[in-house]
Design an enzyme around this catalytic site. Sequence first.
Site, PDB file in Angstrom:
ATOM      1  N   ASP A   1      21.954  41.685  29.103  1.00 34.23           N
ATOM      2  CA  ASP A   1      21.779  42.688  30.156  1.00 34.23           C
ATOM      3  C   ASP A   1      22.248  44.057  29.681  1.00 34.23           C
ATOM      4  OD1 ASP A   1      20.793  40.732  31.761  1.00 34.23           O
ATOM      5  OD2 ASP A   1      22.635  40.448  32.931  1.00 34.23           O
TER       6      ASP A   1
ATOM      7  N   ASN B   1      19.837  36.708  23.381  1.00 31.82           N
ATOM      8  CA  ASN B   1      20.424  36.097  24.581  1.00 31.82           C
ATOM      9  C   ASN B   1      21.107  34.773  24.255  1.00 31.82           C
ATOM     10  OD1 ASN B   1      20.204  37.772  26.778  1.00 31.82           O
ATOM     11  ND2 ASN B   1      18.141  37.129  27.293  1.00 31.82           N
TER      12      ASN B   1
ATOM     13  N   ASP C   1       8.299  45.835  23.563  1.00 34.44           N
ATOM     14  CA  ASP C   1       8.969  44.544  23.696  1.00 34.44           C
ATOM     15  C   ASP C   1      10.094  44.474  22.664  1.00 34.44           C
ATOM     16  OD1 ASP C   1       8.744  41.637  24.832  1.00 34.44           O
ATOM     17  OD2 ASP C   1       9.008  41.433  22.671  1.00 34.44           O
TER      18      ASP C   1
ATOM     19  N   GLU D   1      12.152  41.539  28.798  1.00 28.94           N
ATOM     20  CA  GLU D   1      12.561  42.516  27.801  1.00 28.94           C
ATOM     21  C   GLU D   1      11.436  43.512  27.486  1.00 28.94           C
ATOM     22  OE1 GLU D   1      11.061  38.864  25.510  1.00 28.94           O
ATOM     23  OE2 GLU D   1      12.104  39.346  27.378  1.00 28.94           O
TER      24      GLU D   1
END
Length: 548
Positions: free
Chosen positions: A437, A428, A420, A464
């Site tokens: 992305d 983000n 993770d 993620e």
Amino acid sequence: MSLPLTPVVKARRISLIRVFSLTASAIMTLFLLLCWLIYTSLLDFKAMFNDVAVHSLPDIVISSQLYGQSSRLLEATEQLSKSNSEVAKRLAEERISQYLHYLKGISQKRFQNEFIDLQLHNISLEIGEFSTLIKQKLLINQQLKEKESAINKLHTMALALEPQLQTDIQIMANYQWSLQLSRTVTSVNRSLNMDRLQEVRQLFRQFNTDVVLLREYAKRGEHQNQKLKLTNNLAQLILQDEGLLPLKILQLRIDGRVIGRENFVHNLIQDFARLLEFSAIETEQKVTKQLAKTINRTTTETTLIGLVLAGAIVLLVAMILFIQKHVIIRLQSLNNLVKSKINGDEISAKIRGNDEITDLANTFNLFSQTIEEQQVKLEHMSLSDGLTGIANRRSLDIRLLHDIELSIRKKSHVAILLMDIDCFKLYNDNYGHAAGDECLKIIATCIKSALKRSSDFVARYGGEEFVCVLPDTNLAGAKDIAMDIMRSVEEAKVLHHYSTVTDYITLSTGIAVSGPDLVLLPDKLLDKADKALYVAKDNGKNQFCSEQ
């Protein structure tokens, strides 16, 4: 790749729909003619069949219904014998009551046979006795479960008494008592699965000896009073008049009585069914004699029908030959071509003619080509992640199950890494979803580059999170690969000034392993890796951890 079907040879068009319409019209005409002839013949049967329908057939039907109810009554008694709860027992008793009520009502209304009524009365009494035995059996089973639960609870309390001792003598004294207690409880649990009375009695005698040893061991070491009390409680739970072993002996005895009573009830029901079957046979013989008298009168009419039917058969055979030649054989050829196309064989053949079958062949050719193109696209889309280009969750499920099954056959290990991205939500929120992305793509590339073996597999687990499946890899090997991935991500140096760990993107990893000593199915393995991941997160992130 298989070749497309060769275009059909053009010829004068013969519509199969028109041919079938004409054929159907001819068959319908013959059918109506035969119906008229048969109807005139059936008028002669009416008087005889009226008598049979009013008197004989109802008796046959009712006998068959009673026979069927007897079979269902037999099934219900078997259901009652297999009842493992009070609810199941009540349901079986309700079914039996319904069947008996139906049997008694029909028997008294139609047959008025005292012997049949007596048989039903005996069956009802025996089933009542059988139900009482089942009730005793369920009660004893419940008491056994309560005793077993109490013994296991006592065992847990005994294990909690083991202190941190200071001397080897104290350790040995307490170990002897705990070990003997565990052996005794294990034997108790094993006795619950025994189905022979002699074995249980022999175990009964062994428990008396075990209790003596437990009392002797309880006088040694620490907590002597508590251990002695627990030993006495265990002896009461196992050996007293309503203890586990006496209850087990009583259970086996009742089981034997249940089997005997069940067989007796089954025999009564089967005798009753045979009696009904005999009554039905007698009625059928009566009807047969009545039918034999009528057959002689219908010989002439049957001959006339036969002549008409013979003419109809000649016409039908001609139609069948036409359909065989112009339809069925060509459809079989088309079917073989379709099967060959499905199997991927190279095919090249001609379907001659100019009708609906040739149209179907051309349509299938176009359809199969379109399907092949779409299948390639869908297969790729269904197994890969649209953003990162690596495998998706569906592909992961297939691969993980395959590798676990393979490791079971090979008796080897398979490890997974659940990774993770640390503080990705902050990334983000501050850099934007487009940058997020791009970050996911970079991380996917780093993970792939760190996996050196072609058998290693990486997939995007969601959001993620990423998962690596590592066949033939133990815990130590999985840790090495996790370290390689962390180095690869570190070398990528993806800036993340809002991270609470470093100024660059980092990973936290949970490791789980399935091996010969502990085989884990996919859900359990992923759950174990997820727990390890949470430990890594709680310990500060940017590290890997394995769930023990």
